[in-house]
Design a protein around this motif. Structure first.
Motif, PDB file in Angstrom:
ATOM      1  N   SER A 180      39.069  35.107  36.239  1.00 18.00           N
ATOM      2  CA  SER A 180      37.957  36.030  36.026  1.00 18.00           C
ATOM      3  C   SER A 180      36.880  35.381  35.165  1.00 18.00           C
ATOM      4  O   SER A 180      37.084  34.307  34.586  1.00 18.00           O
TER       5      SER A 180
ATOM      6  N   LEU B 240      40.199  44.099  32.830  1.00 15.65           N
ATOM      7  CA  LEU B 240      41.546  43.675  33.230  1.00 15.65           C
ATOM      8  C   LEU B 240      42.606  44.500  32.520  1.00 15.65           C
ATOM      9  O   LEU B 240      43.585  44.946  33.142  1.00 15.65           O
TER      10      LEU B 240
ATOM     11  N   ALA C  10      34.960  41.544  31.172  1.00 16.48           N
ATOM     12  CA  ALA C  10      35.985  41.228  32.169  1.00 16.48           C
ATOM     13  C   ALA C  10      37.376  41.403  31.585  1.00 16.48           C
ATOM     14  O   ALA C  10      38.300  41.896  32.256  1.00 16.48           O
TER      15      ALA C  10
END
Length: 223
Positions: A156, A166, A162
């Motif tokens: 990622s 996640l 991000a």
């Protein structure tokens, strides 16, 4: 290098190196002392038990008693054996679930669970039930978050957004793992830690110097 020049380094490869180094350090620290065969046998047996429990609950996603088994093993045996049980469990059970770049992260994560258990049970103390439950829940979530880092670094964008996304995607799985660990710690935690600690005491052997005798073994004084 990765921090100074993010685009010039494979973060997956770099993180694999860091985690591998941490595992190697733990193995060296444990292996630097003389380990009795009785302790190695306990480590092997408990790692096999934890691995079997993971396979047994394979049909229920993330509902596994592995964190519980490693935690109480650390409480009963100490930080060093706890680390070895956790690391060995991840490596052994992944022969069933599949080896991959996540294996060292799991070995480190469960190894650290065993270390925390050992610190929790220092000086032969058995924690209370609610202590085990709370610590088990925290360690279950921490384990999942640690293992998720390899996905973040490898697949990622390397941004806080991000990483948070996640973690948000895995909250349901984290909750299942936490509930399973809390359930096993609440039902069996104190008893399991007590049994492991008692078994270790019974198998410990202490060597002492021979006591000098005034008379020899044949019953006479030959001085």
């Amino acid at each position: 290098w990765a921090v100074l020049e993010p685009d010039a380094v494979s973060w997956g490869t770099a993180s694999f190196t860091w985690v591998g180094g941490a595992l190697a350090l733990g193995l060296v620290l444990y292996g630097s002392r003389s380990v009795p065969a009785q302790e190695l046998a306990l480590i092997a047996a408990l790692a096999a038990l934890a691995s079997a429990s993971r396979v047994l609950f394979a049909s229920i996603p993330n509902f596994k008693p592995v964190t519980f088994v490693v935690l109480v093993s650390g409480v009963g045996l100490g930080p060093g054996p706890g680390f070895m049980i956790g690391a060995t469990t991840a490596l052994l059970s992944n022969f069933f679930f599949g080896q991959g770049p996540w294996t060292p992260w799991q070995m480190l994560g469960w190894g650290l669970v065993g270390v925390v258990g050992g610190l929790l049970g220092r000086r032969g103390r058995i924690p209370r039930r609610w202590t085990l439950i709370v610590v088990g829940v925290v360690l279950a979530v921490a384990f999942d978050w640690l293992v998720s880092i390899w996905m973040f670094l490898s697949f990622s964008a390397h941004t806080w957004e991000a990483l948070l996304a996640l973690y948000a995607q895995g909250l349901a799985f984290d909750a299942v793992h936490a509930v399973a660990t809390a359930l096993f710690c609440g039902l069996f935690g104190v008893q399991a830690a007590t049994i492991i600690a008692r078994y270790r005491r019974r198998t410990q052997v202490t060597l002492t110097d021979a006591v000098p005798w005034a008379l020899d073994a044949r019953g006479g004084d030959e001085s």
